[in-house]
Design a protein around this motif. Structure first.
Motif, PDB file in Angstrom:
ATOM      1  N   GLU A  63      -2.270 -14.086   2.450  1.00  0.00           N
ATOM      2  CA  GLU A  63      -3.622 -14.308   2.939  1.00  0.00           C
ATOM      3  C   GLU A  63      -4.230 -13.063   3.578  1.00  0.00           C
ATOM      4  OE1 GLU A  63      -3.891 -17.987   5.153  1.00  0.00           O
ATOM      5  OE2 GLU A  63      -2.490 -18.938   3.766  1.00  0.00           O
ATOM      6  N   ASN A  64      -3.445 -12.136   4.074  1.00  0.00           N
ATOM      7  CA  ASN A  64      -3.936 -10.917   4.705  1.00  0.00           C
ATOM      8  C   ASN A  64      -4.373  -9.918   3.619  1.00  0.00           C
ATOM      9  OD1 ASN A  64      -3.536  -8.105   5.466  1.00  0.00           O
ATOM     10  ND2 ASN A  64      -2.690  -8.853   7.397  1.00  0.00           N
ATOM     11  N   GLN A  65      -5.577  -9.346   3.730  1.00  0.00           N
ATOM     12  CA  GLN A  65      -6.116  -8.465   2.684  1.00  0.00           C
ATOM     13  C   GLN A  65      -5.271  -7.211   2.462  1.00  0.00           C
ATOM     14  OE1 GLN A  65      -8.452  -8.947   0.353  1.00  0.00           O
ATOM     15  NE2 GLN A  65      -8.508 -11.016   1.168  1.00  0.00           N
ATOM     16  N   LYS A  66      -4.732  -6.636   3.516  1.00  0.00           N
ATOM     17  CA  LYS A  66      -3.876  -5.452   3.355  1.00  0.00           C
ATOM     18  C   LYS A  66      -2.623  -5.828   2.569  1.00  0.00           C
ATOM     19  CE  LYS A  66      -5.056  -2.565   7.306  1.00  0.00           C
ATOM     20  NZ  LYS A  66      -4.557  -1.919   8.535  1.00  0.00           N
ATOM     21  N   THR A  67      -2.053  -6.967   2.917  1.00  0.00           N
ATOM     22  CA  THR A  67      -0.846  -7.424   2.239  1.00  0.00           C
ATOM     23  C   THR A  67      -1.141  -7.747   0.778  1.00  0.00           C
ATOM     24  OG1 THR A  67      -0.153  -8.354   4.350  1.00  0.00           O
ATOM     25  CG2 THR A  67       1.113  -9.007   2.439  1.00  0.00           C
ATOM     26  N   VAL A  68      -2.343  -8.283   0.518  1.00  0.00           N
ATOM     27  CA  VAL A  68      -2.746  -8.576  -0.865  1.00  0.00           C
ATOM     28  C   VAL A  68      -2.783  -7.285  -1.672  1.00  0.00           C
ATOM     29  CG1 VAL A  68      -4.678  -9.333  -2.314  1.00  0.00           C
ATOM     30  CG2 VAL A  68      -4.024 -10.691  -0.321  1.00  0.00           C
ATOM     31  N   LEU A  69      -3.387  -6.239  -1.115  1.00  0.00           N
ATOM     32  CA  LEU A  69      -3.480  -4.964  -1.841  1.00  0.00           C
ATOM     33  C   LEU A  69      -2.102  -4.342  -2.033  1.00  0.00           C
ATOM     34  CD1 LEU A  69      -5.176  -2.923  -3.320  1.00  0.00           C
ATOM     35  CD2 LEU A  69      -5.757  -1.871  -1.115  1.00  0.00           C
ATOM     36  N   VAL A  70      -1.233  -4.442  -1.035  1.00  0.00           N
ATOM     37  CA  VAL A  70       0.128  -3.917  -1.178  1.00  0.00           C
ATOM     38  C   VAL A  70       0.857  -4.672  -2.287  1.00  0.00           C
ATOM     39  CG1 VAL A  70       2.396  -3.741  -0.050  1.00  0.00           C
ATOM     40  CG2 VAL A  70       0.342  -2.961   1.137  1.00  0.00           C
ATOM     41  N   GLN A  71       0.665  -5.993  -2.355  1.00  0.00           N
ATOM     42  CA  GLN A  71       1.294  -6.768  -3.419  1.00  0.00           C
ATOM     43  C   GLN A  71       0.755  -6.340  -4.782  1.00  0.00           C
ATOM     44  OE1 GLN A  71       3.970  -8.886  -3.065  1.00  0.00           O
ATOM     45  NE2 GLN A  71       3.996  -8.688  -5.291  1.00  0.00           N
ATOM     46  N   LYS A  72      -0.549  -6.055  -4.845  1.00  0.00           N
ATOM     47  CA  LYS A  72      -1.131  -5.576  -6.110  1.00  0.00           C
ATOM     48  C   LYS A  72      -0.524  -4.223  -6.500  1.00  0.00           C
ATOM     49  CE  LYS A  72      -5.569  -7.962  -6.118  1.00  0.00           C
ATOM     50  NZ  LYS A  72      -7.031  -7.828  -6.170  1.00  0.00           N
ATOM     51  N   ILE A  73      -0.285  -3.362  -5.505  1.00  0.00           N
ATOM     52  CA  ILE A  73       0.357  -2.071  -5.784  1.00  0.00           C
ATOM     53  C   ILE A  73       1.751  -2.319  -6.362  1.00  0.00           C
ATOM     54  CG2 ILE A  73       1.316   0.036  -4.747  1.00  0.00           C
ATOM     55  CD1 ILE A  73      -0.967  -0.188  -2.606  1.00  0.00           C
ATOM     56  N   LEU A 106      -4.173   4.228  -0.964  1.00  0.00           N
ATOM     57  CA  LEU A 106      -3.116   3.307  -1.397  1.00  0.00           C
ATOM     58  C   LEU A 106      -1.764   3.708  -0.800  1.00  0.00           C
ATOM     59  CD1 LEU A 106      -4.070   2.918  -5.177  1.00  0.00           C
ATOM     60  CD2 LEU A 106      -4.469   1.262  -3.337  1.00  0.00           C
ATOM     61  N   SER A 107      -1.477   4.996  -0.816  1.00  0.00           N
ATOM     62  CA  SER A 107      -0.210   5.503  -0.318  1.00  0.00           C
ATOM     63  C   SER A 107      -0.063   5.248   1.183  1.00  0.00           C
ATOM     64  CB  SER A 107      -0.110   7.005  -0.612  1.00  0.00           C
ATOM     65  OG  SER A 107       1.095   7.531  -0.136  1.00  0.00           O
ATOM     66  N   GLU A 112       2.213   2.014   5.586  1.00  0.00           N
ATOM     67  CA  GLU A 112       1.932   1.294   6.831  1.00  0.00           C
ATOM     68  C   GLU A 112       2.502  -0.125   6.791  1.00  0.00           C
ATOM     69  OE1 GLU A 112      -2.009  -0.908   8.556  1.00  0.00           O
ATOM     70  OE2 GLU A 112      -2.312   1.139   7.830  1.00  0.00           O
ATOM     71  N   VAL A 113       2.351  -0.795   5.657  1.00  0.00           N
ATOM     72  CA  VAL A 113       2.761  -2.195   5.545  1.00  0.00           C
ATOM     73  C   VAL A 113       4.257  -2.344   5.231  1.00  0.00           C
ATOM     74  CG1 VAL A 113       2.409  -4.342   4.236  1.00  0.00           C
ATOM     75  CG2 VAL A 113       0.440  -2.986   4.962  1.00  0.00           C
ATOM     76  N   THR A 114       4.795  -1.478   4.375  1.00  0.00           N
ATOM     77  CA  THR A 114       6.179  -1.657   3.900  1.00  0.00           C
ATOM     78  C   THR A 114       7.200  -0.732   4.572  1.00  0.00           C
ATOM     79  OG1 THR A 114       5.984  -0.033   2.112  1.00  0.00           O
ATOM     80  CG2 THR A 114       5.349  -2.322   1.608  1.00  0.00           C
ATOM     81  N   TYR A 115       6.735   0.262   5.290  1.00  0.00           N
ATOM     82  CA  TYR A 115       7.617   1.252   5.941  1.00  0.00           C
ATOM     83  C   TYR A 115       8.409   2.079   4.937  1.00  0.00           C
ATOM     84  CZ  TYR A 115       6.458  -1.670   9.933  1.00  0.00           C
ATOM     85  OH  TYR A 115       5.779  -2.390  10.868  1.00  0.00           O
ATOM     86  N   THR A 116       7.900   2.187   3.729  1.00  0.00           N
ATOM     87  CA  THR A 116       8.491   3.068   2.722  1.00  0.00           C
ATOM     88  C   THR A 116       7.344   3.634   1.889  1.00  0.00           C
ATOM     89  OG1 THR A 116      10.209   3.287   1.019  1.00  0.00           O
ATOM     90  CG2 THR A 116       8.884   1.288   0.936  1.00  0.00           C
TER      91      THR A 116
END
Length: 186
Positions: A63-73, A106-107, A112-116
């Motif tokens: 549901e979080n927009q940042k997390t959505v974009l990270v999942q799309k990446i 994107l990077s 920021e979200v995944t720590y990698t």
């Protein structure tokens, strides 16, 4: 007896998602991998049931927009790495064009979200695919390196060893030995 299976986890996830949505009679359209558009308003109860049904398969609703974009990446990277005809462009160009954002953005978001880093995630996905190809195909390491756009077998071997702790050749020997033992025991 040992059974070896090959699967396309994108197809598996899509099938599970479709089955869960259909079971709840939710009218929907799959927009792209990991993205569903509801064609009608759904209740909180239906959304909770969907979330519960998907969680049994390790799939969660984001549901979080940042997390959505990270999942799309992550989805784009998976698509890029596991594709039968992988694009022969730099991953940074591929991701920026596919997701309509600068690679720098994107990077930074991914880190920021995944720590990698995106680069590290790509390497992990390539090594996972390499393991699958070693187990499920008759491709040589040279063919695998070429298929995954490595500059050489040595480059693939270095990344494989840094990630898994063993060389791809050692991994091949382990798989071959396991198969021999499984055949003797069956």
């Amino acid at each position: 007896m040992t059974l070896f299976v090959k699967f396309d986890f994108n197809a598996v996830c899509k099938k599970v998602l479709e089955d869960q949505l259909n079971q709840l009679n939710i009218k929907h359209k799959v927009v792209s991998f990991g993205e569903v558009e509801f064609l009608e308003t759904i209740s909180k109860e239906q959304m909770d049931q969907l979330a519960d049904g998907l969680s049994e398969y390790g799939i969660e609703i984001i549901e979080n927009q940042k997390t959505v974009l990270v999942q799309k990446i992550k989805d784009c990277i998976t698509e890029m790495v596991f594709s039968e005809d992988a694009p022969n462009v730099k991953s940074s160009v591929y991701l920026a064009e596919k997701l309509n954002h600068s690679y720098g953005y994107l990077s930074n978001l991914f880190s920021e979200v995944t720590y990698t880093s995106i680069e590290n995630y790509i390497i992990l996905q390539k090594i996972e695919y390499t393991k699958q190809l070693i187990i499920n195909s008759k491709l040589s390491l040279t063919e695998i390196a070429y298929k995954l756009n490595y500059s050489s077998v040595a480059h693939l071997s270095t990344q494989f060893k840094n990630t898994t702790g063993i060389t791809p050749s050692a991994f091949q020997r382990i798989i071959t030995k396991r198969r021999e033992i499984a055949q003797k025991n069956s």
